[in-house]
Design a protein around this motif. Structure first.
Motif, PDB file in Angstrom:
ATOM      1  N   ASP A  48      25.620 -31.043 -41.929  1.00  0.00           N
ATOM      2  CA  ASP A  48      25.279 -29.696 -41.431  1.00  0.00           C
ATOM      3  C   ASP A  48      25.831 -29.454 -40.026  1.00  0.00           C
ATOM      4  O   ASP A  48      25.590 -28.400 -39.434  1.00  0.00           O
ATOM      5  CB  ASP A  48      23.749 -29.514 -41.405  1.00  0.00           C
ATOM      6  CG  ASP A  48      23.163 -29.563 -42.809  1.00  0.00           C
ATOM      7  OD1 ASP A  48      23.937 -29.368 -43.772  1.00  0.00           O
ATOM      8  OD2 ASP A  48      21.945 -29.820 -42.942  1.00  0.00           O
ATOM      9  N   LYS A  71      22.608 -36.206 -43.225  1.00  0.00           N
ATOM     10  CA  LYS A  71      22.487 -34.775 -43.546  1.00  0.00           C
ATOM     11  C   LYS A  71      22.904 -33.937 -42.336  1.00  0.00           C
ATOM     12  O   LYS A  71      23.618 -32.940 -42.464  1.00  0.00           O
ATOM     13  CB  LYS A  71      21.038 -34.458 -43.956  1.00  0.00           C
ATOM     14  CG  LYS A  71      20.833 -32.989 -44.237  1.00  0.00           C
ATOM     15  CD  LYS A  71      19.589 -32.712 -45.044  1.00  0.00           C
ATOM     16  CE  LYS A  71      19.520 -31.260 -45.526  1.00  0.00           C
ATOM     17  NZ  LYS A  71      20.025 -30.252 -44.625  1.00  0.00           N
ATOM     18  N   ASP A  72      22.466 -34.370 -41.144  1.00  0.00           N
ATOM     19  CA  ASP A  72      22.848 -33.626 -39.933  1.00  0.00           C
ATOM     20  C   ASP A  72      24.357 -33.666 -39.697  1.00  0.00           C
ATOM     21  O   ASP A  72      24.933 -32.685 -39.210  1.00  0.00           O
ATOM     22  CB  ASP A  72      22.086 -34.153 -38.706  1.00  0.00           C
ATOM     23  CG  ASP A  72      20.645 -33.639 -38.687  1.00  0.00           C
ATOM     24  OD1 ASP A  72      20.360 -32.646 -39.384  1.00  0.00           O
ATOM     25  OD2 ASP A  72      19.795 -34.234 -37.987  1.00  0.00           O
ATOM     26  N   GLU A  77      20.915 -28.378 -32.702  1.00  0.00           N
ATOM     27  CA  GLU A  77      19.967 -27.823 -33.679  1.00  0.00           C
ATOM     28  C   GLU A  77      18.936 -26.985 -32.897  1.00  0.00           C
ATOM     29  O   GLU A  77      18.638 -27.301 -31.732  1.00  0.00           O
ATOM     30  CB  GLU A  77      19.381 -29.018 -34.436  1.00  0.00           C
ATOM     31  CG  GLU A  77      18.242 -28.765 -35.361  1.00  0.00           C
ATOM     32  CD  GLU A  77      16.921 -28.820 -34.652  1.00  0.00           C
ATOM     33  OE1 GLU A  77      15.982 -28.165 -35.141  1.00  0.00           O
ATOM     34  OE2 GLU A  77      16.835 -29.509 -33.614  1.00  0.00           O
ATOM     35  N   ARG A  80      20.645 -33.405 -33.244  1.00  0.00           N
ATOM     36  CA  ARG A  80      19.186 -33.273 -33.269  1.00  0.00           C
ATOM     37  C   ARG A  80      18.546 -34.515 -32.639  1.00  0.00           C
ATOM     38  O   ARG A  80      18.941 -35.649 -32.970  1.00  0.00           O
ATOM     39  CB  ARG A  80      18.735 -33.168 -34.734  1.00  0.00           C
ATOM     40  CG  ARG A  80      17.250 -32.893 -34.944  1.00  0.00           C
ATOM     41  CD  ARG A  80      16.848 -33.213 -36.391  1.00  0.00           C
ATOM     42  NE  ARG A  80      17.639 -32.523 -37.392  1.00  0.00           N
ATOM     43  CZ  ARG A  80      17.320 -31.334 -37.933  1.00  0.00           C
ATOM     44  NH1 ARG A  80      16.201 -30.726 -37.592  1.00  0.00           N
ATOM     45  NH2 ARG A  80      18.106 -30.780 -38.836  1.00  0.00           N
ATOM     46  N   THR A  99      20.003 -38.064 -34.200  1.00  0.00           N
ATOM     47  CA  THR A  99      19.952 -38.555 -35.594  1.00  0.00           C
ATOM     48  C   THR A  99      21.312 -39.087 -36.034  1.00  0.00           C
ATOM     49  O   THR A  99      21.375 -40.092 -36.734  1.00  0.00           O
ATOM     50  CB  THR A  99      19.529 -37.428 -36.553  1.00  0.00           C
ATOM     51  OG1 THR A  99      20.459 -36.345 -36.432  1.00  0.00           O
ATOM     52  CG2 THR A  99      18.117 -36.931 -36.253  1.00  0.00           C
ATOM     53  N   LEU A 155      25.017 -30.847 -37.036  1.00  0.00           N
ATOM     54  CA  LEU A 155      23.936 -30.599 -36.066  1.00  0.00           C
ATOM     55  C   LEU A 155      23.661 -31.815 -35.182  1.00  0.00           C
ATOM     56  O   LEU A 155      23.708 -32.955 -35.650  1.00  0.00           O
ATOM     57  CB  LEU A 155      22.649 -30.253 -36.817  1.00  0.00           C
ATOM     58  CG  LEU A 155      22.640 -28.909 -37.546  1.00  0.00           C
ATOM     59  CD1 LEU A 155      21.360 -28.767 -38.374  1.00  0.00           C
ATOM     60  CD2 LEU A 155      22.778 -27.747 -36.559  1.00  0.00           C
TER      61      LEU A 155
END
Ligand code: ATP
Length: 417
Positions: free
Chosen positions: A159, A155-156, A192, A163, A131, A161
């Motif tokens: 965070d 957003k990832d 993730e 993904r 992502t 992450l």
């Protein structure tokens, strides 16, 4: 991390003015051609992370090659075209800019190279690995700076992450397993939870990938600031053993990689040196399997083989009283890179000192007299000349002669016998 929808300011702040002007022109040209152009991939990710990344990838909804040709007109850059893939690389001033037609990809079977068809920017983002790498920024004047982020990559990023976009991602292309570990460790992110499970589930798919492609991923890892972090994680998750079951990514490797960096300053260690350390403890058979699986080019294979063989010699070098000529003959023929591997990998101080002595001094020592001088001294041309030169070299290495006269005296002593 505050969410943004327009990256125009970030582009302005983070990219050099010359490059900003270049991509703005690309946007205007796209408009004129009735096409759309986007900044894609790692550059978008790194803009959002406020990290400098001058690897510019552009995706064109249209004909990337014709576009690149027109873009470079009058600018005087160089262009390399791959018609078959509809991609072009522009080298302009000190910049390198990749252009590709936006495309849709499908996989006939796991690990195969994808079948490619022209597509939209959304298709192009869907074919991507994670992502955080599946975002684009519009560059046409009307949409300049607009972020396209269909999989919540931003957003990832916030965070921290890694993904995948869908649950077949590692099956389609398991080089993404290595890529995922590389990004995770480089950025200090985490895989993730569902992605981690998919990775574990699909780990054996690594065998569906050609050795060439795995080698490319390994080379990318060895270009990272701290490759040992990726290799340690790969060891932990059982990925490293798919390269070779006897490889370890443990503390030894971390210590040696850090030493390799010190030894290589001000440069980065070459990938071959890192690879030689990674495979240092393999048996000859395991090393050969590694070389043929990854289809290592001959020079790299030689460094790995020689590093294996120098390991045997190092035992003999662990002797403080060893004569310089003996050190010389033991190490003669090994490249500086292989000897450097030995110095880094070995733990015996004496061996290391002897290897350093060879590298910094002994290997460039030569007798002052040459073949012609010996002939002039009355020695018959033939094998005897070589023999005498070798003996002179040993005498010089061991400090028994200093001047040309010393050498001549020594030769006379031998030939008068
Ligand atoms: P780096 O910072 O390591 O250069 P990058 O993101 O620019 O990272 P590249 O290897 O140059 O990485 O690839 C460019 C983009 O192409 C990636 O950001 C990703 O979107 C996509 N990509 C590359 N390899 C794959 C792959 N195996 N599967 C799917 N997408 C990929």
């Amino acid at each position: 991390m505050p969410q943004v929808t327009n990256l125009a300011d970030k582009i302005e702040k983070q990219l050099p003015a010359e490059l900003v002007a270049f991509i703005k022109q690309a946007g205007e040209l796209a408009d004129g051609r009735g096409e759309k152009i986007y900044l894609v991939g790692g550059a978008v990710r790194d803009l959002l992370l406020d990290k400098t990344n001058l690897d510019i990838d552009l995706a064109v909804e249209g004909d990337a090659v014709a576009f690149a040709r027109e873009l470079i007109k009058g600018k005087g850059g160089k262009i390399t075209i791959h018609r078959q893939f509809n991609t072009a690389k522009i080298s302009w001033h000190k910049w390198s800019i990749d252009l590709a037609a936006a495309r849709r990809e499908s996989y006939a079977r796991p690990g195969a190279l994808p079948t490619v068809k022209p597509g939209s920017i959304n298709d192009d983002l869907f074919r991507r690995d994670f992502t955080i790498n599946a975002m684009a920024v519009g560059l046409n004047p009307q949409t300049y700076g607009h972020l396209i982020d269909p999989y919540n990559g931003q957003k990832d990023l916030g965070d921290r992450l890694i993904r995948v976009l869908h649950e077949k991602s590692f099956i389609d292309d398991s080089t993404r397993i290595w890529r995922g570990l590389r990004y995770e460790q480089r950025l200090d992110f985490q895989l993730e939870a569902a992605t981690l499970n998919l990775l574990k589930r699909d780990i054996s798919m690594l065998y569906s990938i050609s050795g060439n492609r795995i080698r490319y991923e390994l080379e990318c890892i060895l270009q990272e600031e701290l490759p040992e972090k990726v290799l340690r994680r790969a060891g932990e998750l059982g990925v490293l053993e798919k390269l070779n079951p006897s490889l370890g990514g443990d503390g030894w490797l971390a210590e040696k990689y850090s030493y390799a960096r010190q030894m290589s300053l001000p440069h980065k260690p070459p990938a071959d040196l890192y690879m030689a350390l990674l495979t240092y403890h393999l048996t000859d058979k395991e090393r050969e399997q590694f070389i043929s699986y990854l289809r290592l080019p001959k020079p790299a294979a030689r460094i790995l083989r020689d590093s294996g063989s120098i390991r045997e010699k190092i035992k003999e070098l662990a002797d403080a009283a060893m004569k310089p000529s003996s050190i010389y003959h033991l190490l003669y023929g090994y490249s500086p890179q292989v000897i450097t591997t030995g110095i880094i990998a070995d733990d015996a101080e004496e061996s290391r000192r002897n290897m350093r002595l060879y590298l910094n001094k002994l290997r460039s020592i030569k007798p002052l007299l040459g073949g012609n001088d010996l002939i002039q001294m009355g020695i018959t041309p033939g094998p005897r000349i070589k023999e005498i030169l070798n003996k002179l070299l040993d005498a010089r290495l061991d400090g028994k002669v200093k001047t040309r006269e010393d050498e001549e005296g020594m030769v006379r002593g031998w030939t008068n016998d």
